[in-house]
Design a protein around this motif. Sequence first.
Motif, PDB file in Angstrom:
ATOM      1  N   CYS A  43       0.745  -1.133  -0.205  1.00  0.00           N
ATOM      2  CA  CYS A  43       0.020   0.164   0.038  1.00  0.00           C
ATOM      3  C   CYS A  43       0.932   1.491  -0.095  1.00  0.00           C
ATOM      4  O   CYS A  43       1.985   1.169   0.468  1.00  0.00           O
ATOM      5  CB  CYS A  43      -1.040   0.053   1.264  1.00  0.00           C
ATOM      6  SG  CYS A  43      -2.045   1.313   1.507  1.00  0.00           S
ATOM      7  N   ASP A  45       0.401   3.864   1.688  1.00  0.00           N
ATOM      8  CA  ASP A  45       0.567   4.432   3.044  1.00  0.00           C
ATOM      9  C   ASP A  45       1.821   4.640   3.524  1.00  0.00           C
ATOM     10  O   ASP A  45       2.779   3.709   3.478  1.00  0.00           O
ATOM     11  CB  ASP A  45      -0.318   3.382   4.002  1.00  0.00           C
ATOM     12  CG  ASP A  45      -0.808   3.901   5.255  1.00  0.00           C
ATOM     13  OD1 ASP A  45       0.204   4.398   6.081  1.00  0.00           O
ATOM     14  OD2 ASP A  45      -1.846   3.933   5.765  1.00  0.00           O
ATOM     15  N   ALA A  68      -4.184   0.547  -1.378  1.00  0.00           N
ATOM     16  CA  ALA A  68      -4.636  -0.561  -0.797  1.00  0.00           C
ATOM     17  C   ALA A  68      -3.973  -1.969  -1.636  1.00  0.00           C
ATOM     18  O   ALA A  68      -4.792  -2.996  -1.537  1.00  0.00           O
ATOM     19  CB  ALA A  68      -6.234  -0.624  -0.852  1.00  0.00           C
ATOM     20  N   HIS A  99      -2.013  -3.963   4.893  1.00  0.00           N
ATOM     21  CA  HIS A  99      -1.846  -3.591   6.425  1.00  0.00           C
ATOM     22  C   HIS A  99      -3.182  -3.468   7.016  1.00  0.00           C
ATOM     23  O   HIS A  99      -3.996  -2.940   6.263  1.00  0.00           O
ATOM     24  CB  HIS A  99      -1.016  -2.339   6.392  1.00  0.00           C
ATOM     25  CG  HIS A  99      -1.857  -1.178   5.918  1.00  0.00           C
ATOM     26  ND1 HIS A  99      -2.212   0.060   6.735  1.00  0.00           N
ATOM     27  CD2 HIS A  99      -1.700  -0.645   4.631  1.00  0.00           C
ATOM     28  CE1 HIS A  99      -2.638   0.648   5.928  1.00  0.00           C
ATOM     29  NE2 HIS A  99      -2.566   0.487   4.643  1.00  0.00           N
ATOM     30  N   CYS A 102      -6.045  -0.242   7.091  1.00  0.00           N
ATOM     31  CA  CYS A 102      -5.853   0.643   5.686  1.00  0.00           C
ATOM     32  C   CYS A 102      -7.108   1.344   5.136  1.00  0.00           C
ATOM     33  O   CYS A 102      -8.252   0.638   5.072  1.00  0.00           O
ATOM     34  CB  CYS A 102      -5.703  -0.650   4.415  1.00  0.00           C
ATOM     35  SG  CYS A 102      -5.498   0.076   2.858  1.00  0.00           S
ATOM     36  N   SER A 103      -7.120   2.510   4.975  1.00  0.00           N
ATOM     37  CA  SER A 103      -8.186   3.552   4.793  1.00  0.00           C
ATOM     38  C   SER A 103      -8.650   3.163   3.535  1.00  0.00           C
ATOM     39  O   SER A 103      -9.968   3.527   3.370  1.00  0.00           O
ATOM     40  CB  SER A 103      -7.600   4.972   5.009  1.00  0.00           C
ATOM     41  OG  SER A 103      -6.703   5.297   4.174  1.00  0.00           O
TER      42      SER A 103
END
Length: 227
Positions: A43, A45, A68, A99, A102-103
């Motif tokens: 991801c 992130d 994602a 993870h 994860c948003s």
Amino acid sequence: MSKQLNDLFAHNRRWAAEMQTNQPGFFTRLSTQQTPKYMWIGCSDSRVPANQITGLEPGEVFVHRNVANVVVHSDLNALSTVQFAVERLKVSHVMVVGHYGCSGVQAALEGARIGLADNWLRHIQDVRDRHSGILDGLDAQQRADALCELNVIEQVLNVSQTTVLQDAWLRGQDVTVHGWIYGLHDGLLKDLKVTVEGNLAIEASYARAIASVSSSRTGSPTPDAIS
Ligand code: CO
């Protein structure tokens, strides 16, 4: 330049000098070739940096990251990096690393409207809908965690089904695909045991991993987990 950005250059000069002191010739060696054993698909992130989490140095892991950690069969960007890693660099391991928290996965789960990215996250909603039999019975936290895991497992399946991996295995190339998940809360990686070492192993490995997502939360696999 702002002080913040100047700091980045200052850090960089210090880091380069330290590397050169600790490992003389490090950059000269790397400038001529890279021979990573690993490809990381993760991801975007900022809290999940491939090298730091695994203690790997420059030159040791080939990285592709997107929102994602999704691998879509028509995404030329992802496919090109996988092809380069497998056919040119001959990596031994490709790991899809999701993870918790994860948003992107959370937005997909809730059907939240973000904007353009909704179209990208639609792929994760497909994962959500495919495994509603597992997800529907869970509380909100468990459902979010389970979808993060299911998304990794589905992306391992997608990587394994690309022409790149299919052809590599037909050639007899030694390359294994893995699914891992990272905990933002403890900094630890977990193997989701959806390891695929060749064409024959895909379906069994996938079914076992999906069943495990369900049984680890409910105590017994749901029907759609083992179908
Ligand atoms: Co994420």
